[in-house]
Enzyme design. Structure first.
Site, short mmCIF file in Angstrom:
data_model
loop_
_atom_site.label_atom_id
_atom_site.label_comp_id
_atom_site.label_asym_id
_atom_site.label_seq_id
_atom_site.Cartn_x
_atom_site.Cartn_y
_atom_site.Cartn_z
N ASN A 9 5.00 -2.02 6.42
CA ASN A 9 3.69 -1.53 6.87
C ASN A 9 3.50 -2.04 8.30
O ASN A 9 3.18 -3.20 8.51
CB ASN A 9 2.60 -2.09 5.93
CG ASN A 9 1.21 -1.76 6.43
OD1 ASN A 9 1.03 -0.96 7.34
ND2 ASN A 9 0.20 -2.39 5.84
N TRP A 10 3.74 -1.16 9.26
CA TRP A 10 3.73 -1.60 10.66
C TRP A 10 2.32 -1.77 11.21
O TRP A 10 2.15 -2.27 12.33
CB TRP A 10 4.52 -0.60 11.52
CG TRP A 10 5.98 -0.56 11.20
CD1 TRP A 10 6.63 -1.25 10.20
CD2 TRP A 10 6.99 0.20 11.88
NE1 TRP A 10 7.97 -0.96 10.22
CE2 TRP A 10 8.22 -0.07 11.24
CE3 TRP A 10 6.96 1.09 12.95
CZ2 TRP A 10 9.42 0.51 11.65
CZ3 TRP A 10 8.17 1.67 13.36
CH2 TRP A 10 9.38 1.38 12.72
N LYS A 11 1.33 -1.31 10.49
CA LYS A 11 -0.07 -1.41 10.95
C LYS A 11 -0.20 -0.80 12.35
O LYS A 11 0.52 0.14 12.67
CB LYS A 11 -0.55 -2.87 10.88
CG LYS A 11 -0.26 -3.48 9.50
CD LYS A 11 -0.94 -4.79 9.24
CE LYS A 11 -0.55 -5.28 7.86
NZ LYS A 11 -1.24 -6.49 7.46
N HIS A 97 -5.44 0.05 1.51
CA HIS A 97 -5.04 -1.28 2.01
C HIS A 97 -6.31 -2.12 2.24
O HIS A 97 -7.35 -1.59 2.63
CB HIS A 97 -4.26 -1.12 3.32
CG HIS A 97 -3.65 -2.41 3.76
ND1 HIS A 97 -4.37 -3.37 4.43
CD2 HIS A 97 -2.40 -2.92 3.60
CE1 HIS A 97 -3.58 -4.42 4.67
NE2 HIS A 97 -2.38 -4.16 4.18
N GLU A 99 -7.20 -3.96 4.56
CA GLU A 99 -7.79 -3.84 5.90
C GLU A 99 -8.65 -2.58 5.99
O GLU A 99 -9.68 -2.56 6.68
CB GLU A 99 -6.67 -3.83 6.96
CG GLU A 99 -6.13 -5.24 7.16
CD GLU A 99 -4.66 -5.31 7.55
OE1 GLU A 99 -4.11 -4.30 8.02
OE2 GLU A 99 -4.06 -6.39 7.38
N GLU A 169 -1.59 -6.94 -3.43
CA GLU A 169 -1.65 -7.72 -2.20
C GLU A 169 -2.87 -8.64 -2.24
O GLU A 169 -3.99 -8.20 -1.92
CB GLU A 169 -1.77 -6.79 -0.98
CG GLU A 169 -0.60 -5.84 -0.83
CD GLU A 169 -0.43 -5.40 0.62
OE1 GLU A 169 0.66 -5.62 1.17
OE2 GLU A 169 -1.39 -4.86 1.20
N GLY A 175 -1.00 -11.62 6.11
CA GLY A 175 -0.99 -12.07 7.51
C GLY A 175 -1.29 -13.53 7.70
O GLY A 175 -1.51 -13.99 8.82
N SER A 214 2.49 -11.79 3.24
CA SER A 214 3.38 -12.80 3.81
C SER A 214 4.74 -12.85 3.14
O SER A 214 5.35 -13.92 3.04
CB SER A 214 2.72 -14.19 3.79
OG SER A 214 1.56 -14.17 4.60
N GLY A 235 4.30 -6.62 6.05
CA GLY A 235 3.66 -6.39 7.34
C GLY A 235 4.45 -7.06 8.45
O GLY A 235 5.42 -6.51 8.97
N GLY A 236 4.06 -8.28 8.80
CA GLY A 236 4.64 -9.00 9.93
C GLY A 236 6.17 -8.98 9.96
O GLY A 236 6.77 -8.67 11.00
P1 PGA Z 1 1.91 -9.28 5.86
O1 PGA Z 1 1.13 -7.91 5.57
O2 PGA Z 1 3.29 -9.13 5.30
O3 PGA Z 1 1.89 -9.43 7.35
O4 PGA Z 1 1.15 -10.35 5.15
C1 PGA Z 1 1.31 -7.22 4.36
C2 PGA Z 1 0.39 -6.02 4.31
O5 PGA Z 1 -0.73 -6.11 4.83
O6 PGA Z 1 0.75 -4.98 3.74
#
Ligand code: PGA
Length: 255
Positions: A9-11, A97, A99, A169, A175, A214, A235-236
């Site tokens: 998930n590159w956001k 998600h 966010e 999640e 994050g 994470s 994500g990251g």
């Molecule tokens: P993260 O993000 O791996 O940076 O914690 C995961 C996500 O939000 O899907």
């Protein structure tokens, strides 16, 4: 047997050049270390989806979107429909998600409509659910997850359960660098599996339940080894080809 799904998930990250570079690096790794029991997906920002689809053409890497709107077309300034995503070659759409729930105030009703639209267009939804820290601390994790699942799945007809994906999640793990412990992930993923089987029947064994929050190359092995962790929404660590490719390698070793 459920195939593992390793999804990036590159956001709101990666420009055009970085998109081509990242997709090429992942393609190269996946193509030379392909394991049919591991699916690999990247979800770049909307404007770079076509570039990602073109770069991944002919390779086993799939492309998905991070969101969509539930109507097919019309006066919805700034929105993109599931139909448009299917047309350009997307296979998956991340829905709900945390966010989007938090920052963009998406509620369960909207998320449910998006799930229905995505499935109507034969795309695979990745439905995100998860509790906040204070909800976990108050012992409410399962109630929160049950309510999110119940509402998201209302009137959703699933004909092929292998084409329905859930991402657990925990909001406090996204994050933050603090992933759920193996014990927490195991317990919660088992609970989700039992809930799905109770609600939808034995075929819900085919639904993949990803862990997100994470996940990285250091903790992926212990998480992916768990019986009901069927991949990761990352994500990251999905923004660095070397980290993401290492996670694919770990998935290959357990699948
Ligand atoms: P993260 O993000 O791996 O940076 O914690 C995961 C996500 O939000 O899907």
């Amino acid at each position: 047997m459920r195939k593992l799904l390793i999804a990036g998930n590159w956001k709101m990250n990666t420009g055009l050049e970085e998109t081509s570079f990242l997709v090429s690096s992942i393609d190269e790794y996946k193509s030379t270390h392909d394991n049919k029991n591991v699916e690999v997906l990247v979800c770049p920002p909307y404007v770079n989806l076509i570039t990602a689809v073109d770069t991944a053409a002919g390779s086993p890497v799939k492309v998905g979107a991070q969101n969509c709107y539930y109507e097919d077309k019309g006066a919805f300034t700034g929105e993109i429909s599931a139909n448009m995503l299917r047309e350009i070659g997307c296979k998956y759409v991340i829905i709900g998600h945390s966010e989007r729930r938090e920052i963009f105030k998406e509620d369960d009703e909207l998320i449910n409509k998006k799930i229905v639209a995505v499935m109507n267009h034969k795309l695979t939804p990745i439905l995100c659910i998860g509790e906040k820290l204070e909800e976990r601390q108050a012992g409410n994790t399962n109630n929160i997850l049950e309510s999110q699942l119940e509402k998201a799945l209302q009137n959703v007809e699933i004909s092929d359960y292998s084409k329905f994906v859930i991402a657990y999640e925990p909001v406090w793990a996204i994050g933050t660098g603090i992933s759920a412990t193996t014990e927490q992930a195991n317990e919660t993923h088992n609970w989700i599996r039992n809930y799905l089987i109770g609600k939808l029947g034995a075929e819900a064994e085919d639904i993949r339940i990803l862990y997100g929050g994470s996940m990285n190359e250091m903790n992926a092995l212990e998480l992916l080894k768990l019986e009901n962790v069927d991949g990761g929404l990352i994500g990251g660590a999905s923004l660095k080809a070397s980290s993401f490719n290492q996670i694919i390698e770990i998935a290959n070793s357990v699948a």
